[in-house]
Motif scaffolding. Structure first.
Motif, PDB file in Angstrom:
ATOM      1  N   ASP A 165       8.471  -2.004   3.740  1.00  0.00           N
ATOM      2  CA  ASP A 165       8.106  -3.303   4.322  1.00  0.00           C
ATOM      3  C   ASP A 165       6.599  -3.510   4.326  1.00  0.00           C
ATOM      4  O   ASP A 165       6.121  -4.628   4.116  1.00  0.00           O
ATOM      5  CB  ASP A 165       8.655  -3.429   5.748  1.00  0.00           C
ATOM      6  N   THR A 166       5.857  -2.447   4.590  1.00  0.00           N
ATOM      7  CA  THR A 166       4.393  -2.539   4.568  1.00  0.00           C
ATOM      8  C   THR A 166       3.802  -1.265   3.963  1.00  0.00           C
ATOM      9  O   THR A 166       4.404  -0.197   4.032  1.00  0.00           O
ATOM     10  CB  THR A 166       3.793  -2.719   5.985  1.00  0.00           C
ATOM     11  N   VAL A 167       2.638  -1.433   3.357  1.00  0.00           N
ATOM     12  CA  VAL A 167       1.875  -0.307   2.805  1.00  0.00           C
ATOM     13  C   VAL A 167       0.422  -0.533   3.199  1.00  0.00           C
ATOM     14  O   VAL A 167      -0.081  -1.652   3.121  1.00  0.00           O
ATOM     15  CB  VAL A 167       1.973  -0.260   1.260  1.00  0.00           C
ATOM     16  N   GLU A 168      -0.243   0.535   3.619  1.00  0.00           N
ATOM     17  CA  GLU A 168      -1.672   0.407   3.899  1.00  0.00           C
ATOM     18  C   GLU A 168      -2.463   0.984   2.730  1.00  0.00           C
ATOM     19  O   GLU A 168      -2.246   2.120   2.313  1.00  0.00           O
ATOM     20  CB  GLU A 168      -2.062   1.124   5.195  1.00  0.00           C
ATOM     21  N   LEU A 169      -3.340   0.176   2.163  1.00  0.00           N
ATOM     22  CA  LEU A 169      -4.175   0.602   1.041  1.00  0.00           C
ATOM     23  C   LEU A 169      -5.639   0.347   1.398  1.00  0.00           C
ATOM     24  O   LEU A 169      -6.034  -0.787   1.629  1.00  0.00           O
ATOM     25  CB  LEU A 169      -3.797  -0.181  -0.229  1.00  0.00           C
ATOM     26  N   TRP A 170      -6.430   1.413   1.459  1.00  0.00           N
ATOM     27  CA  TRP A 170      -7.865   1.301   1.760  1.00  0.00           C
ATOM     28  C   TRP A 170      -8.118   0.485   3.031  1.00  0.00           C
ATOM     29  O   TRP A 170      -9.022  -0.351   3.081  1.00  0.00           O
ATOM     30  CB  TRP A 170      -8.626   0.698   0.576  1.00  0.00           C
ATOM     31  N   GLY A 171      -7.263   0.719   4.046  1.00  0.00           N
ATOM     32  CA  GLY A 171      -7.446   0.031   5.323  1.00  0.00           C
ATOM     33  C   GLY A 171      -6.895  -1.375   5.380  1.00  0.00           C
ATOM     34  O   GLY A 171      -7.098  -2.089   6.362  1.00  0.00           O
ATOM     35  N   VAL A 172      -6.187  -1.776   4.317  1.00  0.00           N
ATOM     36  CA  VAL A 172      -5.619  -3.125   4.248  1.00  0.00           C
ATOM     37  C   VAL A 172      -4.093  -3.021   4.281  1.00  0.00           C
ATOM     38  O   VAL A 172      -3.490  -2.282   3.494  1.00  0.00           O
ATOM     39  CB  VAL A 172      -6.049  -3.852   2.957  1.00  0.00           C
ATOM     40  N   ARG A 173      -3.477  -3.767   5.176  1.00  0.00           N
ATOM     41  CA  ARG A 173      -2.018  -3.763   5.309  1.00  0.00           C
ATOM     42  C   ARG A 173      -1.417  -4.779   4.327  1.00  0.00           C
ATOM     43  O   ARG A 173      -1.707  -5.978   4.393  1.00  0.00           O
ATOM     44  CB  ARG A 173      -1.658  -4.123   6.751  1.00  0.00           C
ATOM     45  N   LEU A 174      -0.595  -4.276   3.422  1.00  0.00           N
ATOM     46  CA  LEU A 174       0.074  -5.140   2.448  1.00  0.00           C
ATOM     47  C   LEU A 174       1.558  -5.235   2.783  1.00  0.00           C
ATOM     48  O   LEU A 174       2.166  -4.264   3.250  1.00  0.00           O
ATOM     49  CB  LEU A 174      -0.096  -4.573   1.033  1.00  0.00           C
TER      50      LEU A 174
END
Length: 256
Positions: A165-174
């Protein structure tokens, strides 16, 4: 509207509404009455309009307009609407299209000389939009364009059911939307129709977007040139960025 009078141009905060959301942008327009060419700058993942302030200042002082904006949900620092987990490549594509549709009607913009410049994810978005705006866009500039985003994420999430449902990439929630929308998406089936001049900037030390993507893009466009920057990675040095600004201006001059 906030208008800032610079030495040789006007800097103005601009709001563009579309699809129920608002884009925050900044225009850099030469302080003169005649219509001028304009470059629309699209920032990369988790970037903002400020990423291309130097480039825009450089162009505006030389009589070329510029427009920078925050993609909706495109950054944790974005001044535009949407949360980062509501953003996708395609919401950004819609944002850039809305910017084009707005500024091509400005009285001080030459609608026959609108250029797109995109960095990283903004480069991918600009490339996709250029293929749909063949009549409106005069030239395309891509700075280490992240054409491999779908490839990278499809390797990580090979099936729809494997997408969280969500992924955090480099401090950004996608959000799930970001990954579902590019599932099995082949970028190179959606770019390459743009037949005007294309200039691609890519560093040979880029560890985020392989130089191979820049080389492949050069091959797929009918009129593309790849400028390889020795020793530069994903995010250029001050000297590299200065050279990009200078080459952008030369590209505009040559193509108008």
């Amino acid at each position: 509207m906030e208008v800032y009078k610079m030495n040789s141009y006007q800097k103005e905060i601009v709001k563009i509404k579309h699809q129920g959301r608002e884009i925050h942008g900044v225009s850099y327009m030469p302080d003169r009455k005649r219509k001028c060419p304009v470059v629309i700058f699209s920032h990369g993942f988790n970037g903002t309009n400020a990423d291309f302030a130097m480039n825009s200042d450089y162009l505006a002082k030389k009589g070329v307009g510029a427009f920078c904006f925050d993609f909706c949900g495109g950054s944790i620092n974005s001044k535009s609407d949407l949360k980062t987990d509501e953003m996708s490549i395609f919401t950004e594509k819609d944002d850039l299209s809305a910017v084009i549709e707005t500024i091509k009607h400005w009285s001080n913009v030459d609608p026959d000389n609108i250029f797109l410049f995109g960095g990283s994810q903004g480069g991918l978005v600009s490339a996709l939009v250029a293929d749909e705006y063949l009549e409106d866009i005069k030239g395309l500039l891509l700075l280490f364009p992240a054409l491999g985003i779908p490839d990278d994420w499809n390797k990580r999430f090979p099936t729809i059911s494997s997408i969280p449902d969500t992924v955090e990439l480099w401090g950004v929630r996608l959000g799930r939307k970001y990954f579902e929308s590019i599932h099995n998406y082949d970028v190179f089936n959606h770019i390459g129709k743009f037949d005007k001049n294309v200039l691609i900037f890519h560093g040979d030390q880029d560890d985020i977007v392989a130089l191979e993507y820049g080389k492949r893009a050069e091959m797929i466009y009918p009129n593309a040139e790849l400028e390889v920057f020795s020793g530069e990675g994903h995010g250029f040095s001050e000297a590299g960025n200065k050279k990009v600004a200078e080459m952008t201006y030369e590209f505009i001059k040559k193509n108008i």
